[in-house]
Design a protein around this motif. Structure first.
Motif, mmCIF file in Angstrom:
data_model
loop_
_atom_site.group_PDB
_atom_site.id
_atom_site.type_symbol
_atom_site.label_atom_id
_atom_site.label_comp_id
_atom_site.label_asym_id
_atom_site.label_seq_id
_atom_site.Cartn_x
_atom_site.Cartn_y
_atom_site.Cartn_z
ATOM 1 N N GLY A 1 -0.426 8.234 -6.872
ATOM 2 C CA GLY A 1 -1.574 7.979 -6.005
ATOM 3 C C GLY A 1 -1.896 6.518 -5.767
ATOM 4 N N ASP A 2 -1.516 5.652 -6.718
ATOM 5 C CA ASP A 2 -1.839 4.229 -6.536
ATOM 6 C C ASP A 2 -1.070 3.611 -5.379
ATOM 7 O OD1 ASP A 2 0.200 4.713 -8.658
ATOM 8 O OD2 ASP A 2 0.436 2.543 -8.660
ATOM 9 N N HIS A 3 -0.189 4.373 -4.737
ATOM 10 C CA HIS A 3 0.569 3.847 -3.601
ATOM 11 C C HIS A 3 0.202 4.493 -2.279
ATOM 12 C CE1 HIS A 3 3.192 1.318 -6.105
ATOM 13 N NE2 HIS A 3 2.807 2.205 -7.017
ATOM 14 N N TRP A 4 -0.777 5.432 -2.293
ATOM 15 C CA TRP A 4 -1.108 6.060 -0.999
ATOM 16 C C TRP A 4 -2.550 6.526 -0.848
ATOM 17 C CZ3 TRP A 4 -2.613 11.189 -1.058
ATOM 18 C CH2 TRP A 4 -2.269 11.939 -2.186
ATOM 19 N N GLY B 1 9.092 -0.450 -4.048
ATOM 20 C CA GLY B 1 8.146 0.430 -4.740
ATOM 21 C C GLY B 1 8.178 0.145 -6.235
ATOM 22 N N ASP B 2 8.035 1.175 -7.048
ATOM 23 C CA ASP B 2 7.988 0.949 -8.496
ATOM 24 C C ASP B 2 9.359 0.990 -9.161
ATOM 25 O OD1 ASP B 2 5.333 0.641 -8.204
ATOM 26 O OD2 ASP B 2 4.722 2.419 -9.328
ATOM 27 N N VAL B 3 10.422 0.889 -8.361
ATOM 28 C CA VAL B 3 11.759 0.759 -8.941
ATOM 29 C C VAL B 3 11.894 -0.648 -9.533
ATOM 30 C CG1 VAL B 3 14.228 0.934 -8.460
ATOM 31 C CG2 VAL B 3 12.600 2.350 -7.173
ATOM 32 N N THR C 1 6.423 4.932 -0.659
ATOM 33 C CA THR C 1 7.684 4.896 -1.418
ATOM 34 C C THR C 1 7.833 6.018 -2.445
ATOM 35 O OG1 THR C 1 6.681 3.366 -3.025
ATOM 36 C CG2 THR C 1 7.972 2.384 -1.212
ATOM 37 N N HIS C 2 6.701 6.483 -3.024
ATOM 38 C CA HIS C 2 6.778 7.553 -4.021
ATOM 39 C C HIS C 2 5.409 8.192 -4.190
ATOM 40 C CE1 HIS C 2 5.530 4.045 -6.347
ATOM 41 N NE2 HIS C 2 5.128 4.836 -7.325
ATOM 42 N N GLY C 3 5.345 9.248 -5.003
ATOM 43 C CA GLY C 3 4.159 10.091 -4.997
ATOM 44 C C GLY C 3 2.945 9.626 -5.791
ATOM 45 N N GLY D 1 6.737 -3.287 -6.357
ATOM 46 C CA GLY D 1 5.528 -2.507 -6.074
ATOM 47 C C GLY D 1 4.311 -2.983 -6.850
ATOM 48 N N HIS D 2 4.567 -3.543 -8.035
ATOM 49 C CA HIS D 2 3.496 -4.182 -8.802
ATOM 50 C C HIS D 2 4.010 -5.570 -9.150
ATOM 51 C CE1 HIS D 2 1.274 -0.433 -9.147
ATOM 52 N NE2 HIS D 2 2.377 0.171 -9.536
ATOM 53 N N LYS D 3 3.282 -6.585 -8.751
ATOM 54 C CA LYS D 3 3.765 -7.938 -9.033
ATOM 55 C C LYS D 3 2.613 -8.871 -9.315
ATOM 56 C CE LYS D 3 4.422 -10.817 -5.523
ATOM 57 N NZ LYS D 3 5.240 -11.601 -4.621
HETATM 58 ZN ZN LIG Z 1 2.624 2.286 -9.108
#
Ligand SMILES: [Zn+2]
Length: 281
Positions: A80-83, A178-180, A76-78, A219-221
């Motif tokens: 690093g914690d997401h890829w 994501g983190d939106v 979803t975005h750049g 993205g964070h829950k």
């Molecule tokens: Zn994040």
């Protein structure tokens, strides 16, 4: 009848930080990964950070979607914690294509620059991030498909960082945000550090709302919280409260304490500390 599209979420553990925050041990926010699967294929959205978390995720996918091929991993975005889990997932599913917008790929490459990777990520999680890292490939289109179902990539600009996106799956009225959108976790304003960037974040929430989704995955829950459309409104309320708190507090400590008092159930108040460090540097 077309095969039903289903979705499952996996929420990571909170990865302990190797450094202290405010003189106390701390841990990263839980990370949500979403698996959308049809008859014999699946799409994963985002990955966790560490080798151990990613191994857990792989086992979970094998249980939830046995014998289904992983076709895409969408990032979803750049941040690093997401890829950072990509290399291990690609080892397990060699045919999978890891994809992201060209802007996300550019941002991902910045995360691998030595200053960011060695001085930030490896300091937080020494020895736990797989190396070498390789970001997703730049996807040239604003959609992709699996088993006849359309997945729309929606670019929403600056939210908790720049060039963020959400993934919209119209056939099941699903937005993977994501983190939106945050799900009862303290939000990160370290980069959304001006009123105009926070306005942009609010507009991104309006964009999600305009899609009339039934499900909105943060993205964070906090594990256990439902992925309802209320997440849009609670994320919005938090941004507005932060805006107000920046105005009425006189120090980073006061800001930190006010946000915790206003949102006592949210996990990871240390995210606010990261904000004030950025805001006041
Ligand atoms: Zn994040």
């Amino acid at each position: 009848m077309a095969p039903i599209l289903k979705a499952d979420i996996w929420v990571s553990s909170r990865l302990p930080l190797a450094i202290q925050r405010a003189g106390k041990p701390s841990a990263f926010s839980p990370i949500t990964c979403t698996l959308i699967h049809g008859e014999s294929n699946a799409v994963l959205v985002d990955t966790p950070i560490s080798i151990g978390q990613t191994e857990e995720l792989i086992k979970w996918i094998e249980d939830v979607a046995p014998n289904k091929g992983l076709k895409y991993i969408y990032i979803t975005h750049g941040h690093g914690d997401h890829w950072f889990g990509l290399p291990l997932l690609q080892k397990r599913w060699p045919d999978v294509r890891a994809i992201a917008t060209p802007a996300t790929v550019a941002h991902s490459n910045q995360q691998l620059s030595s200053g960011r990777f060695n001085d930030f990520w490896l300091k937080l999680f020494p020895g736990q991030i797989y190396q070498p890292q390789q970001p997703a490939e730049a996807w040239p289109s604003s959609s992709f498909e699996m088993e006849g179902h359309e997945f729309q990539i929606i670019e929403v600009g600056h939210t908790d960082t720049h060039d963020t996106t959400v993934l919209y799956v119209p056939d099941i009225h699903l937005v993977v945000a994501g983190d939106v959108v945050y799900g009862d976790i303290h939000q990160f304003f370290g980069e959304a550090n001006t009123p105009s960037k926070r306005q942009e974040w609010l507009r991104a929430l309006d964009t999600i709302e305009s899609l009339n989704p039934h499900t909105v995955i943060a993205g964070h829950k906090r594990p256990g919280t439902v992925d309802g459309i209320f997440n849009i409104q609670t994320t919005r309320e938090y941004i507005l409260a932060f805006e107000e708190s920046v105005k009425v507090t006189g120090s980073p400590t006061e800001l930190y304490e006010r946000m915790q008092a206003l949102f006592p159930t949210r996990l990871n108040p240390h995210a606010i500390l990261a904000d004030v460090l950025y805001l006041h540097r």
